[in-house]
Design a protein around this motif. Structure first.
Motif, PDB file in Angstrom:
ATOM      1  N   ASP A  38      42.407  15.133  48.363  1.00 49.38           N
ATOM      2  CA  ASP A  38      43.127  15.400  46.979  1.00 49.38           C
ATOM      3  C   ASP A  38      42.648  16.917  46.558  1.00 49.38           C
ATOM      4  O   ASP A  38      41.504  17.201  46.741  1.00 49.38           O
ATOM      5  CB  ASP A  38      42.291  14.590  46.055  1.00 49.38           C
TER       6      ASP A  38
ATOM      7  N   SER B  18      43.355  18.021  43.120  1.00 51.86           N
ATOM      8  CA  SER B  18      43.348  18.296  42.047  1.00 51.86           C
ATOM      9  C   SER B  18      41.963  19.051  41.336  1.00 51.86           C
ATOM     10  O   SER B  18      42.391  19.657  40.519  1.00 51.86           O
ATOM     11  CB  SER B  18      43.415  16.505  41.312  1.00 51.86           C
TER      12      SER B  18
ATOM     13  N   SER C 155      42.199  22.908  39.661  1.00 53.89           N
ATOM     14  CA  SER C 155      41.702  23.151  38.250  1.00 53.89           C
ATOM     15  C   SER C 155      40.682  24.263  38.415  1.00 53.89           C
ATOM     16  O   SER C 155      40.829  25.296  37.603  1.00 53.89           O
ATOM     17  CB  SER C 155      40.977  22.057  37.739  1.00 53.89           C
TER      18      SER C 155
END
Length: 468
Positions: free
Chosen positions: A99, A101, A105
């Motif tokens: 992942d 994500s 960021s």
């Protein structure tokens, strides 16, 4: 005469009937169980520790996720996709996808800081250009002022001395101002260079940060480093890393590619039996999936510190058994039944454990002596699940009770001589049941030739209990 003869038979028949009635009424209701006897046996005595284990490859190549994600304050990463366990892959094949994500960021934040650093650098360039341009214009104006003052000095030669002196002072002042302005310009140039270098350093640092994040993000797609079969990594609590679980930043292993040429059986031994386990001991290994296949192995490592296994209240110690045979059918996670050969004694006398009775910390057997019963003190040696070695006290011809006689009152006790008891007490204090255990050589690993007798232990020996 015939009447008297019939009467005689009638009395005889009645007496027999009364005997049967008496037997059924009293004899058949007796609750006393018949005594069961056994005799000692002489021969080879083995002490084993039985455990269950799981096959694992001795050597394997780890399939690892990205390293260094802790630099970006990321401490665990979920697995989005993971190929099925047991898939055979070649080097460079896709294995897993992590992942992105959280690190995305971080990338966005780093890109914003990079843009800010670029703006600062550009602004510093413009400022330094403007300031230095103004300084250069000022130098030109001062050069003109010096030239004008020089002309005024040349023209003042026809004036009074006071005027000449005043003009000369103005000329010297203009020269000093020009000289000072030139020094200040050099300082301004150096200041502008230092300021730009600082801002440029920050800019390059932000550029490297963005580049590092992008490089780490590329490693979130994981590929096989070698050819092999994918086996999911097992966590400390026994669970496996699967799709949806997270990997740690300190140990980012997703799966492994085991080497099937050398396999181990990883097993756990309880804290009671671990004192009898040593490196080098032989083991017989069976496979639950293939009962017909029998393997042999050797204990290669014994944990010094116990651990608490899931769904277990007792502490256990990890033991690794290396399998001697190479078999292409062996696969990781197969369940094994391991019998570790703790010791093997030749030509010893042993009896069932049920015959041993302890009275006041002394060990006795109930021995049949003709129609009588005696309690004979014995000295115990090694014991296993069923039998115990008798070092002193009985002979091969004795008959022993397998259970306690119904009436023990009045049974005499026969003790061993004091000097015999003292001798065995001293030996027990000095002996270590496994002190002769050593690392086995390849020749000794052959079960047909191996004989490793060891010192016999005292009554407290607990070798041979099963460990699950």
């Amino acid at each position: 005469m015939a009447f008297l003869k019939n009467k005689k038979y009638l009395y005889l028949s009645g007496a027999i009937a009364l005997l049967f009635i008496f037997w059924f009424a009293f004899g058949s209701e007796s609750s006393e169980a018949p005594a069961i006897y056994t005799a000692p046996e002489r021969g080879t005595f083995e002490v084993n520790v039985t455990t269950t284990g799981e096959l694992q490859a001795k050597n394997s190549t780890s399939i690892r996720g990205p390293e260094g994600i802790r630099e970006f304050r990321i401490y665990s990463v979920p697995i989005q996709r993971l190929i099925p366990e047991g898939t055979v892959v070649e080097k460079g094949d896709f294995v897993a996808e992590l992942d992105r994500s959280e690190i995305s960021s971080n990338l966005q934040d780093a890109q914003l800081e990079l843009e800010e650093a670029e703006s600062q650098y550009e602004s510093a360039q413009l400022d330094s250009t403007l300031n230095l341009s103004q300084a250069r214009d000022n130098l030109i104006n001062l050069e003109y002022a010096v030239e004008e003052a020089q002309i005024a000095v040349e023209q003042s030669q026809y004036e009074s001395p006071a005027v000449q002196r005043q003009v000369q002072i103005e000329y010297e002042r203009a020269q000093r101002e020009l000289s000072q302005a030139r020094k200040n310009y050099k300082t301004q140039v150096r200041q502008a260079e230092v300021n730009l270098r600082e801002i440029e350093t920050d800019l390059k640092q932000e550029q490297r940060e963005v580049q590092r994040i992008r490089e780490v993000m590329e490693k979130f797609t994981i590929y096989a480093p070698e050819n092999g079969m994918v086996i999911y990594k097992r966590n400390r609590d026994g669970t496996k890393v699967t799709e949806g679980s997270s990997i740690s930043a300190w140990d980012p292993v997703v799966a492994e590619l085991p080497d099937f040429s050398v396999m181990n059986s990883e097993t756990y031994v309880n804290e009671v039996d671990i004192q009898n386990i040593r490196s080098g001991q032989r083991a017989d290994i069976g496979l639950d999936a293939m009962p017909e296949k029998q393997l042999t192995g050797r204990v290669t490592s014994v944990a010094n510190i116990g651990e608490q296994r899931p769904n277990s209240d007792s502490k256990v110690f990890r033991v690794t058994i290396e399998i001697n045979e190479a078999d292409t059918t062996l696969r990781p996670a197969m369940t094994t039944s391991n019998t570790i050969n703790v010791s093997k004694l030749q030509d010893v006398l042993y009896v069932p454990l049920e015959t041993i009775h302890t009275v006041d910390s002394l060990n006795f057997v109930f021995k049949r002596d003709g129609l009588n019963v005696t309690m004979q003190q014995v000295v115990l040696g090694l014991m296993n699940d069923n039998d115990v070695v008798i070092r002193e006290g009985i002979s091969l011809d004795d008959e022993l009770f397998l259970s306690t006689p119904a009436d023990t009152s009045g049974i005499p006790k026969t003790y061993l001589p004091a000097e015999v008891r003292e001798q065995y007490d001293e030996e027990e204090l000095k002996s270590d049941p496994l002190e002769d255990t050593k690392e086995l050589t390849p020749d000794e690993e052959n079960p047909e030739t191996e004989e490793r007798p060891i010192e016999q232990s005292g009554p407290d020996s607990s070798a041979g209990r099963s460990s699950q």
